[in-house]
Design a protein around this motif. Structure first.
Motif, PDB file in Angstrom:
ATOM      1  N   ARG A 209      -2.088 -37.212  21.299  1.00  0.00           N
ATOM      2  CA  ARG A 209      -2.325 -38.246  22.320  1.00  0.00           C
ATOM      3  C   ARG A 209      -2.354 -39.643  21.703  1.00  0.00           C
ATOM      4  O   ARG A 209      -1.794 -40.589  22.254  1.00  0.00           O
ATOM      5  CB  ARG A 209      -3.660 -37.984  23.020  1.00  0.00           C
ATOM      6  CG  ARG A 209      -3.666 -36.849  24.030  1.00  0.00           C
ATOM      7  CD  ARG A 209      -4.923 -36.935  24.889  1.00  0.00           C
ATOM      8  NE  ARG A 209      -5.038 -35.817  25.805  1.00  0.00           N
ATOM      9  CZ  ARG A 209      -5.810 -34.762  25.596  1.00  0.00           C
ATOM     10  NH1 ARG A 209      -6.529 -34.674  24.490  1.00  0.00           N
ATOM     11  NH2 ARG A 209      -5.876 -33.783  26.478  1.00  0.00           N
ATOM     12  N   GLN A 212       1.401 -40.944  20.634  1.00  0.00           N
ATOM     13  CA  GLN A 212       2.572 -40.764  21.490  1.00  0.00           C
ATOM     14  C   GLN A 212       3.471 -41.995  21.546  1.00  0.00           C
ATOM     15  O   GLN A 212       4.668 -41.876  21.794  1.00  0.00           O
ATOM     16  CB  GLN A 212       2.132 -40.349  22.904  1.00  0.00           C
ATOM     17  CG  GLN A 212       1.733 -38.872  22.970  1.00  0.00           C
ATOM     18  CD  GLN A 212       1.446 -38.413  24.381  1.00  0.00           C
ATOM     19  OE1 GLN A 212       0.330 -38.551  24.858  1.00  0.00           O
ATOM     20  NE2 GLN A 212       2.437 -37.871  25.061  1.00  0.00           N
ATOM     21  N   SER A 213       2.939 -43.165  21.334  1.00  0.00           N
ATOM     22  CA  SER A 213       3.775 -44.377  21.350  1.00  0.00           C
ATOM     23  C   SER A 213       4.480 -44.608  20.016  1.00  0.00           C
ATOM     24  O   SER A 213       5.271 -45.540  19.890  1.00  0.00           O
ATOM     25  CB  SER A 213       2.917 -45.602  21.695  1.00  0.00           C
ATOM     26  OG  SER A 213       1.881 -45.761  20.740  1.00  0.00           O
ATOM     27  N   TYR A 284       7.165 -35.648  23.700  1.00  0.00           N
ATOM     28  CA  TYR A 284       5.822 -36.213  23.859  1.00  0.00           C
ATOM     29  C   TYR A 284       5.809 -37.735  23.725  1.00  0.00           C
ATOM     30  O   TYR A 284       4.918 -38.394  24.273  1.00  0.00           O
ATOM     31  CB  TYR A 284       4.850 -35.540  22.892  1.00  0.00           C
ATOM     32  CG  TYR A 284       4.271 -34.286  23.506  1.00  0.00           C
ATOM     33  CD1 TYR A 284       3.134 -34.338  24.304  1.00  0.00           C
ATOM     34  CD2 TYR A 284       4.924 -33.060  23.365  1.00  0.00           C
ATOM     35  CE1 TYR A 284       2.632 -33.213  24.919  1.00  0.00           C
ATOM     36  CE2 TYR A 284       4.423 -31.926  23.985  1.00  0.00           C
ATOM     37  CZ  TYR A 284       3.286 -32.004  24.769  1.00  0.00           C
ATOM     38  OH  TYR A 284       2.795 -30.882  25.404  1.00  0.00           O
ATOM     39  N   HIS A 285       6.791 -38.282  23.053  1.00  0.00           N
ATOM     40  CA  HIS A 285       6.912 -39.739  23.007  1.00  0.00           C
ATOM     41  C   HIS A 285       7.345 -40.289  24.371  1.00  0.00           C
ATOM     42  O   HIS A 285       6.848 -41.325  24.828  1.00  0.00           O
ATOM     43  CB  HIS A 285       7.912 -40.144  21.926  1.00  0.00           C
ATOM     44  CG  HIS A 285       8.276 -41.588  21.962  1.00  0.00           C
ATOM     45  ND1 HIS A 285       7.342 -42.607  21.824  1.00  0.00           N
ATOM     46  CD2 HIS A 285       9.484 -42.212  22.140  1.00  0.00           C
ATOM     47  CE1 HIS A 285       7.948 -43.786  21.906  1.00  0.00           C
ATOM     48  NE2 HIS A 285       9.247 -43.568  22.097  1.00  0.00           N
ATOM     49  N   HIS A 288       3.921 -39.519  28.412  1.00  0.00           N
ATOM     50  CA  HIS A 288       2.518 -39.608  28.006  1.00  0.00           C
ATOM     51  C   HIS A 288       1.599 -38.825  28.943  1.00  0.00           C
ATOM     52  O   HIS A 288       0.451 -38.600  28.604  1.00  0.00           O
ATOM     53  CB  HIS A 288       2.077 -41.071  27.953  1.00  0.00           C
ATOM     54  CG  HIS A 288       2.684 -41.812  26.794  1.00  0.00           C
ATOM     55  ND1 HIS A 288       2.021 -42.811  26.128  1.00  0.00           N
ATOM     56  CD2 HIS A 288       3.884 -41.683  26.174  1.00  0.00           C
ATOM     57  CE1 HIS A 288       2.786 -43.283  25.157  1.00  0.00           C
ATOM     58  NE2 HIS A 288       3.929 -42.612  25.180  1.00  0.00           N
ATOM     59  N   SER A 289       2.074 -38.435  30.086  1.00  0.00           N
ATOM     60  CA  SER A 289       1.274 -37.632  31.027  1.00  0.00           C
ATOM     61  C   SER A 289       2.091 -36.414  31.434  1.00  0.00           C
ATOM     62  O   SER A 289       2.299 -36.134  32.613  1.00  0.00           O
ATOM     63  CB  SER A 289       0.895 -38.459  32.255  1.00  0.00           C
ATOM     64  OG  SER A 289       0.160 -39.604  31.881  1.00  0.00           O
TER      65      SER A 289
END
Length: 423
Positions: A209, A212-213, A284-285, A288-289
């Motif tokens: 989490r 992720q960015s 996952y990048h 984010h949800s």
């Protein structure tokens, strides 16, 4: 002869009930054959019957031979003290209660309907068949088959839900974390599924989490936990991964002692774990949800859109760190996404909707019908007997049928087997 066949005969009264007598000649009037018990204890609870003029209420126990009572040590078990009738295929000895009173016995071998017994022998006593009903499955009614396959598909989802609930309990009900572990396992496919799952279990999902960015950090985490960043390679991308992983390892006190080794042998290059790990990181990048998006999807199309994922740029010209390859964009194929939907997304949606009190079955059936059938040995063999697998609903149902019914000779519990027994 199997005992569960006698359970079937008794439960559905597939025998001559008009002229019943105990082995000692007393008349039996069957008022209620009882409730079938799938757990420990007598086979049928709360039966009611008359023996001569005496009304009895209690339990019924069923065996192939009367002597099986002693083989199973029922005389030592208080749960069998309230048995009012012992039903057997062959009576070979008298049975007594603890107070030395004789338990009345009904012998069925001359009472079972002849067509049922003949069909049973044909179904279950003919050796060397892939499935017991392979010579007759093509005759089964289409409506019955369709309903049974839908039930089998839900049954398979329920089985997968039990495994998901175990993961939920160990992760303190972190649905996002469970999704990540399930996706990781399925990104690894059969060859590396356990290894990918061990990687996903080697750190808390909260780390994913937080990163992720930063796609490079996600890749560094995944590659580093597998020990793929310990070779001597001189290129900027690899060196950046090494630097990021060393930082993450120290910051989050990462350990990979329990991570299983990866396998490259006999895999096609698009399925190399390096490619799948980069695709998982990019997934996952990009989202984010991810869990919320999956649960909020009302049709199958948005789910396919979520998995429009490719690798990071480096892997356009590589399958491994060491060797350059011809340039190609390595996106998730539809067949691969189908496997993710079948094995991860739909079971997780089913489990979550059940947890929330929603109509999990209807939604799952509708989506499963939109996904192409799997292709494997089980599906091919069934289709050769009777063409019927045209979606993932039917392919998953047929896998459930073969592994949980056919392979275990559970024809008495199968709608197909039941229909053939009474034809």
């Amino acid at each position: 002869m199997q005992e569960n066949f006698l359970h079937y005969v008794w439960q559905f009264k597939k025998f001559d009930t008009a002229h019943l007598k105990t082995t000692t000649g007393e008349a039996i009037a069957l008022l209620n054959n009882g409730q079938y018990n799938l757990n420990g204890g007598p086979d049928f609870f709360n039966a009611q019957l008359k023996i001569d003029d005496q009304l009895w209420a209690g339990n019924v126990e069923i065996h192939i031979k009367s002597s099986d009572w002693y083989v199973h040590n029922h005389e030592l078990d208080a749960a069998y003290d309230n048995v009012i009738l012992h039903v057997v295929y062959e009576h070979d000895t008298d049975i007594f209660r603890k107070d030395n009173s004789k338990i009345p016995t009904l012998q069925l071998n001359d009472l079972i309907h002849k067509n049922v017994l003949h069909n049973y022998q044909k179904l279950l006593m003919t050796p060397s068949k892939w499935i017991n009903c392979e010579n007759d499955i093509a005759e089964v009614d289409d409506f019955l088959m369709s309903n049974w396959l839908e039930r089998l598909y839900i049954e398979r989802l329920e089985r997968k839900s039990r495994a998901i609930k175990i993961l939920l309990k160990s992760s303190k009900n972190d649905w996002e974390g469970v999704l990540f572990k399930l996706l990781a396992k399925n990104f690894g496919l059969k060859v590396n599924g356990d290894a990918f799952f061990s990687m996903a279990n080697s750190f808390d999902f909260s780390i994913v989490r937080k990163m992720q960015s930063q796609p490079l950090q996600l890749e560094a985490l995944f590659f580093g936990q597998f020990g793929l960043l310990e070779i001597n390679i001189e290129n900027a991308y690899y060196l950046n991964l090494v630097k990021e992983y060393q930082f993450l390892k120290q910051k989050f006190k990462l350990s990979n002692d329990q991570v299983l080794p990866l396998q490259f042998f006999r895999l096609r290059p698009p399925n190399f774990p390096t490619i799948r790990l980069s695709q998982l990181a990019m997934l996952y990048h990009q989202h984010h949800s991810l869990f919320a998006k999956i649960m909020n999807a009302e049709t199958i199309e948005p789910l396919y859109e979520l998995f429009h994922v490719t690798t990071s740029e480096y892997w356009n010209t590589h399958f491994t760190f060491e060797k350059l390859s011809q340039s190609s964009k390595k996106s998730l194929t539809k067949s691969f996404v189908d496997l993710l939907l079948i094995n991860t997304i739909l079971p997780l949606r089913f489990c979550y909707q059940q947890n929330q009190g929603g109509n999990a079955a209807e939604s799952s059936l509708l989506m499963a019908q939109k996904i192409a059938s799997e292709q494997n040995g089980i599906i091919t063999a069934f289709n050769n007997l009777r063409p019927m697998s045209n979606s993932s609903l039917t392919s998953q149902a047929l896998i459930q049928l073969k592994t949980e019914y056919c392979d275990k000779n559970r024809c008495m519990s199968c709608a197909i087997g039941n229909s053939l027994l009474v034809k």
